[in-house]
Design an enzyme around this catalytic site. Structure first.
Site, PDB file in Angstrom:
ATOM      1  N   THR A 200       0.801  -1.220   0.000  1.00 46.09           N
ATOM      2  CA  THR A 200       0.000   0.000   0.000  1.00 46.09           C
ATOM      3  C   THR A 200       0.837   1.274   0.000  1.00 46.09           C
ATOM      4  OG1 THR A 200      -0.153  -0.020   2.420  1.00 46.09           O
ATOM      5  CG2 THR A 200      -1.902  -1.142   1.188  1.00 46.09           C
ATOM      6  N   GLY A 201       2.148   1.158   0.173  1.00 45.53           N
ATOM      7  CA  GLY A 201       3.022   2.332   0.195  1.00 45.53           C
ATOM      8  C   GLY A 201       3.327   2.851  -1.202  1.00 45.53           C
TER       9      GLY A 201
ATOM     10  N   ARG B  19      21.111  -4.193   2.575  1.00 47.69           N
ATOM     11  CA  ARG B  19      22.088  -3.819   1.538  1.00 47.69           C
ATOM     12  C   ARG B  19      23.523  -4.084   1.962  1.00 47.69           C
ATOM     13  NH1 ARG B  19      19.234   1.856  -0.097  1.00 47.69           N
ATOM     14  NH2 ARG B  19      17.436   0.938  -1.185  1.00 47.69           N
TER      15      ARG B  19
ATOM     16  N   CYS C 239      18.034   4.782  -4.541  1.00 47.31           N
ATOM     17  CA  CYS C 239      17.623   5.480  -5.764  1.00 47.31           C
ATOM     18  C   CYS C 239      18.586   6.612  -6.133  1.00 47.31           C
ATOM     19  CB  CYS C 239      16.208   6.023  -5.613  1.00 47.31           C
ATOM     20  SG  CYS C 239      15.978   7.088  -4.175  1.00 47.31           S
TER      21      CYS C 239
ATOM     22  N   GLN D 132      16.746  15.611  -5.420  1.00 46.41           N
ATOM     23  CA  GLN D 132      15.916  14.426  -5.322  1.00 46.41           C
ATOM     24  C   GLN D 132      14.438  14.766  -5.152  1.00 46.41           C
ATOM     25  OE1 GLN D 132      19.531  12.058  -3.094  1.00 46.41           O
ATOM     26  NE2 GLN D 132      17.461  11.294  -2.741  1.00 46.41           N
TER      27      GLN D 132
ATOM     28  N   SER E 104       8.815  12.293  -4.102  1.00 51.57           N
ATOM     29  CA  SER E 104       8.283  10.927  -4.025  1.00 51.57           C
ATOM     30  C   SER E 104       9.287   9.965  -3.412  1.00 51.57           C
ATOM     31  CB  SER E 104       7.864  10.426  -5.413  1.00 51.57           C
ATOM     32  OG  SER E 104       8.959  10.449  -6.312  1.00 51.57           O
TER      33      SER E 104
ATOM     34  N   ARG F 182      16.596  17.670  -1.212  1.00 49.37           N
ATOM     35  CA  ARG F 182      15.209  17.423  -1.592  1.00 49.37           C
ATOM     36  C   ARG F 182      14.679  18.671  -2.286  1.00 49.37           C
ATOM     37  NH1 ARG F 182      13.617  12.538  -1.805  1.00 49.37           N
ATOM     38  NH2 ARG F 182      13.729  12.068   0.423  1.00 49.37           N
TER      39      ARG F 182
ATOM     40  N   HIS G 101      14.986  11.953 -10.073  1.00 47.19           N
ATOM     41  CA  HIS G 101      16.167  12.478  -9.384  1.00 47.19           C
ATOM     42  C   HIS G 101      17.163  12.995 -10.414  1.00 47.19           C
ATOM     43  CE1 HIS G 101      14.582  11.105  -5.727  1.00 47.19           C
ATOM     44  NE2 HIS G 101      15.399  10.117  -5.420  1.00 47.19           N
TER      45      HIS G 101
END
Length: 371
Positions: A12-13, A127, A167, A195, A198, A255, A262
């Site tokens: 749902t994200g 990661r 990202c 960036q 979103s 941001r 981006h």
């Protein structure tokens, strides 16, 4: 070909929604299982996302709803529900777009893998796990070959974990790799990222903080931008990854009031062997990396696109290039401090998130680890 049933954790994200949209008509995969937080569990997916459907690709009220809108959302914390879906043939593996604490994600993804469910993750939690591959399909597909060792290390039978990187590095890692593959060593990089909002998920940065403004700090982004490339460029030694010694990277992450896409402003310093601008353009234009015979559906035909216009690339005009999976580069020119500089744009929730995760899953299937 019969489609492989897949599940989405964190469905749902923001990234989970993008997975739903991108997989709506995928030729290999079909969404048959969705899971999210306990507050969404038990609801129809269409009800759970309700007025917060924000995927930039696909309309929940249109064709993209066919795969998932009528599915019942399960609790992502309940691994037994996913295991039951696997048993009845509704889930062969899961995409992880979980949004919770790092330790919680690590433990939960491990639990899915231990239960025999492969996890293709978008989350950052694993990661830096020493035997988990962090994949960019065009750059380090061979890192997937640690998966048998990972399973042996953990005592897992069918389950494993593979992740995609942050990202913020997607805009320059493929161009960097193309130059390295062509024999031009890169010593140092300075990158300033602009960036999109979103990237912070939904509801994201408050409007009064981002409208008419630039926020010069994104928690953890600069560290990820500087360090993750070293694992991607590293190698498998024994049962784990060893980082590459370089290049050295200095990052500024900001941001900006852009919805998707981006932008990275990059300066590179080469070693003794320095390519000309024309040679760099040739290398980037010719770069393919993935063998055509793999025919991966999400792979861009042209991974790196050169823009010659003086005012390109721009997020609004270039983020959707090659299904949102390409890197668009412009303003390639000499640098007064290092050797060259350029501007690159990539789609952060497609190439940098769900689309990159899907491409990794396609690669893993092609290599025989899924399906």
């Amino acid at each position: 070909m019969e489609k492989i049933p897949v599940g989405i954790l964190g469905a749902t994200g923001m990234v989970g929604q993008q997975y739903i949209a991108l997989l709506a008509n995928h030729p290999w995969f079909e969404v048959r299982y969705v899971a999210a937080s306990p507050r969404s569990a038990g609801k129809l997916y269409s009800e759970a996302v309700g007025g917060k459907w924000n995927a930039t690709r696909g309309d929940l009220g249109g064709t993209s709803r066919l795969d998932a809108a009528s599915l019942i959302v399960e609790d992502a914390n309940d691994v037994t529900k996913a295991a039951a879906a696997v048993k009845r043939g509704d889930c062969a593996f899961v995409f992880s777009a979980l949004e919770m604490g790092k330790d919680e994600i690590t433990a939960l993804e491990d639990s899915y893998a231990a239960a025999g469910i492969p996890v293709v993750s978008n989350a950052s939690a694993n990661r830096w796990t020493s035997d988990v591959p962090m994949l960019i399909a065009e750059v380090n597909p061979g890192h997937a070959d640690i998966i048998p060792l990972q399973k042996k290390n953990r005592g897992w039978d069918k389950g494993f974990i593979a992740v995609k990187p942050n990202c913020s590095i997607q805009s320059y890692m493929t161009p960097l790799w193309a130059l390295l593959q062509a024999g031009y060593g890169v010593q140092r990089i300075i990158v300033s990222t602009l960036q999109a909002v979103s990237g912070g998920g939904y509801p994201g940065v408050p409007s009064l903080d981002i409208v008419d403004n630039v926020v010069p700090y994104i928690g953890g982004e600069e560290e990820k931008t500087e360090q993750e490339p070293l694992k991607i460029l590293g190698s498998i030694q024994g049962n784990s990854f060893v980082n590459a010694p370089g290049p050295k990277i200095s990052a500024h992450c900001n941001r900006v009031p852009v919805i998707d896409g981006h932008t990275a402003c990059v300066s590179l310093e080469f070693g003794a062997k320095k390519p000309s601008i024309d040679e760099i353009k040739r290398i980037w234009t010719d770069f393919r990396a993935l063998p055509q015979e793999l025919d991966l559906p999400m792979a861009p035909n042209q991974p790196i696109i050169i823009r010659e216009e003086p005012n390109r690339p721009q997020p609004r005009k270039d983020r959707d290039a090659e299904k949102g999976m390409a890197v668009s580069i412009g303003r390639l020119r000499p640098c007064n401090v290092f050797d060259i500089r350029f501007v690159a744009v990539s789609h952060n929730t497609v190439r940098g998130a769900a689309g990159g995760g899907i491409l990794n899953a396609e690669l893993l299937k092609a290599k025989g680890y899924l399906g």
